[in-house]
Design an enzyme around this catalytic site. Structure first.
Site, mmCIF file in Angstrom:
data_model
loop_
_atom_site.group_PDB
_atom_site.id
_atom_site.type_symbol
_atom_site.label_atom_id
_atom_site.label_comp_id
_atom_site.label_asym_id
_atom_site.label_seq_id
_atom_site.Cartn_x
_atom_site.Cartn_y
_atom_site.Cartn_z
ATOM 1 N N HIS A 52 3.660 1.433 10.325
ATOM 2 C CA HIS A 52 4.638 0.726 11.146
ATOM 3 C C HIS A 52 6.062 0.853 10.599
ATOM 4 O O HIS A 52 6.322 0.496 9.454
ATOM 5 C CB HIS A 52 4.217 -0.739 11.172
ATOM 6 C CG HIS A 52 4.741 -1.512 12.326
ATOM 7 N ND1 HIS A 52 4.511 -1.151 13.630
ATOM 8 C CD2 HIS A 52 5.468 -2.645 12.376
ATOM 9 C CE1 HIS A 52 5.069 -2.048 14.431
ATOM 10 N NE2 HIS A 52 5.664 -2.965 13.683
ATOM 11 N N ASP A 70 -0.234 3.523 12.647
ATOM 12 C CA ASP A 70 0.267 2.201 13.008
ATOM 13 C C ASP A 70 -0.444 1.754 14.286
ATOM 14 O O ASP A 70 -0.285 2.371 15.330
ATOM 15 C CB ASP A 70 1.772 2.290 13.274
ATOM 16 C CG ASP A 70 2.335 0.979 13.813
ATOM 17 O OD1 ASP A 70 1.626 -0.044 13.742
ATOM 18 O OD2 ASP A 70 3.480 0.995 14.300
ATOM 19 N N SER A 123 9.800 -2.150 15.642
ATOM 20 C CA SER A 123 8.823 -3.078 16.165
ATOM 21 C C SER A 123 9.365 -3.739 17.429
ATOM 22 O O SER A 123 9.967 -3.059 18.237
ATOM 23 C CB SER A 123 8.480 -4.085 15.100
ATOM 24 O OG SER A 123 7.160 -4.422 15.235
#
Ligand code: NAG
Ligand code: NAG
Ligand code: NAG
Ligand code: NAG
Ligand code: NAG
Ligand code: NAG
Ligand code: NAG
Ligand code: NAG
Length: 504
Positions: free
Chosen positions: A472, A447, A182
């Protein structure tokens, strides 16, 4: 890190990343600007009884770009040297980059990178990001103290950490590989971009690299993921949302909504921000599920890990649950229950007040103010309702999000500042055109964040791995028997790339 303990979940922000339940703050939703409380990358829960290593501290400069400023502070880091074969001169150093949540020591003993460390005899280090967790550079989070919070300072922290550890632990001549998921995935790529002499390769998982104020693509991916998984799902949501719209103007309707959605407060139909927050929260129920669908986060102890797109869409198309609006409410109430919350909070002012609190959260607490500051001053990435074709209604447009920057940080934090900031971020790092070598950018097809990530091989020496059907940060979690073939292959491909970088 995620959150949950208090009985309310507000909803203004919807999206970031991963974190853990157990630390929460009242009016803040468990998913906040696409980020689970605590960070995009979830907190791992220990599956075994392995004791995580103790925390350690490094003295850091407050401002790496002003040498006249001699202020210092203490930054937290962790070391796992169990697999490190120091007699092998080729044994590398693995650096897990902390992000927008506390650095959870459980990552020091679990996850795919630990498996790789075992394979390569690597030394594992993790540095917590400034302003998150226990790494507090200033006395509080007042606006004038937050000027030292940005990704460039964070990268400079990593550079100094790298050189300090090299000296202190005698790691001269060893190769370093950076990892992150991320926002830390973006940092991993940017670390390699800005300090290529300090890091020999980077695994930048699900990292958004393009700063953009209005992240309307987010709901587009959510809509696609819902519809392709369970046909009829988005249509039912749309009907449900229309039902909510129709009820808001009438007092009987508002009472009905309060009842079926278990709202904590009465709806004030004139308060547009509350209404925006309500619609955004209800959409957030689905955003969260899509972002983390089937991602093997059970090991993190995530409360809703076994609730997938199939679960919530299965409810949306199940006629025995009543009209679509009642099914939409049933999904909401299921998630409230899973998060141990007794009612759904949606009051905008309450949420803003919490974000205005400049006190560092107590140990274990989750502060979302630093991440909000970074979105307002570097990245944007607001999951607005401005994409035309999604089913969640259009009550949370981009202005609703950008106004929050002003409401929380003051009138200077307006659209003009945001536009300048976002464009500066892309000038600084290159956005989609980032020019790096020896970086791999794995991303999952469902995602929503992949739309701000690298979708094509940016250069001959960097790599894109598109993992079909995953969400994700999926490749960072521990492997499981039920992992799709693509995910298993991606883990193997990443390992081969690391091997290549280490032998070059
Ligand atoms: C490394 O950091 C420690 C603790 O912050 C400090 O005492 C030491 O002087 C540093 N060493 C180098 C070589 O930077
Ligand atoms: C450590 O590395 C040395 C040198 O490469 C090798 O001979 C030895 O077998 C390794 N030890 C372990 C436990 O892997
Ligand atoms: C490093 O991780 C391994 C694998 O979980 C664990 O067995 C070991 O105890 C850890 N070492 C330290 C120093 O935490
Ligand atoms: C998720 O797991 C919990 C505990 O194992 C169980 O009680 C719950 O029914 C499951 N939820 C769904 C939707 O499968
Ligand atoms: C629909 O919901 C009812 C009531 O909760 C449940 O008993 C039934 O199994 C569900 N049907 C499907 C196809 O999931
Ligand atoms: C909810 O409460 C139960 C029982 O007190 C607890 O076991 C569980 O971990 C809690 N879940 C969350 C998400 O806090
Ligand atoms: C601000 O946050 C601190 C730390 O979490 C908390 O103790 C305090 O009560 C909060 N203040 C207000 C006014 O909510
Ligand atoms: C780097 C990477 O894996 N990119 C993929 C991200 O997702 C898109 C799908 O939208 C793929 O086309 C990319 O290859």
């Amino acid at each position: 890190m995620m959150a949950a303990s208090s009985n309310r979940r507000t909803v203004a922000l919807s999206f970031l990343l991963c974190f853990t339940f157990g630390d929460i703050c009242a009016g803040t939703p468990y998913i906040f600007r696409g980020k689970l409380k605590g960070g995009f990358l979830g907190t791992p829960r220990h599956s075994s009884n392995v004791e995580p290593p103790p925390e350690k501290w490094l003295v850091q400069r407050l401002d790496h770009f002003n040498h006249a400023d001699t202020n210092v502070w203490k930054q937290r880091y962790f070391v796992n040297d169990t697999f490190f074969n120091s007699t092998n001169p080729d044994a590398p150093v693995f650096l897990m980059i902390g992000g927008e949540g506390k650095a959870n020591s459980l990552w020091m003993t679990t996850g795919t990178w630990i498996k790789y460390a075992q394979d390569f005899g690597a030394l594992c280090l993790m540095l917590e990001h400034r302003y998150y967790g226990k790494s507090h550079p200033t006395v509080d989070m007042g606006v004038k103290h937050m000027v030292y919070l940005n990704s460039e300072q964070a990268l400079a922290d990593l550079a100094y950490f790298r050189s300090n550890m090299t000296n202190v632990l005698g790691l001269q001549k060893r190769k370093w590989i950076a990892f992150g998921g991320s926002y830390p995935g973006s940092l991993a790529a940017w670390f390699r971009l800005k300090y290529p002499h300090l890091v020999d390769g980077a695994v930048a998982t699900s990292g958004p690299v393009f700063a953009k104020i209005n992240f309307l693509e987010y709901l587009e991916v959510v809509q696609d993921a819902l519809e392709t998984t369970v046909p009829g799902c988005t249509e039912a949501i749309q009907t449900a949302v229309r039902g909510v719209e129709v009820n808001i103007p009438q007092s009987v309707g508002r009472a009905l909504l309060k009842d079926i959605f278990m709202l904590c407060d009465e709806i004030d139909e004139r308060n547009k921000n509350d209404i925006a927050n309500l619609f955004s929260t209800l959409a957030g129920n689905f955003e969260n599920i899509v972002q983390y669908n089937n991602d093997n986060r059970e090991f993190e102890g995530v409360a809703d890990a076994n609730i997938t797109i199939d679960t919530v869409c299965g409810m949306m198309v199940n006629e025995t649950l009543g009209a679509p609006m009642l099914r939409y409410a049933a999904v909401n109430n299921l998630l409230l229950k899973v998060h141990n919350e007794t009612c759904q909070d949606f009051k905008y002012d309450k949420f803003i007040k919490e974000q205005q609190n400049v006190t560092w959260p107590e140990e274990g607490g989750v502060g979302e103010r630093p991440w909000m500051y970074q979105t307002c001053t570097e990245f944007g990435w607001y999951q607005s309702s401005d994409y035309v074709h999604h089913p969640f209604g259009h009550r949370f447009p981009i202005n609703f999000w950008t106004q929050q920057c002003v409401d929380v940080f003051g009138p200077n934090f307006n659209m003009e500042l945001l536009q300048r900031a976002v464009s500066r971020t892309n000038d600084d790092y290159g956005g989609f055109g980032i020019k790096v070598t020896k970086v791999v950018f794995p991303n999952g097809s469902i995602d929503p964040w992949h739309r701000m990530g690298i979708v094509e091989r940016p250069g001959d020496e960097s790599h894109a791995i598109f993992i079909k059907g995953t969400a994700h940060c999926a490749n960072m979690y521990p492997a499981s028997e039920s992992d799709p073939k693509e995910l298993v292959e991606a883990r193997e491909q990443i390992k081969n790339l690391i091997a290549e970088w280490l032998t070059e």
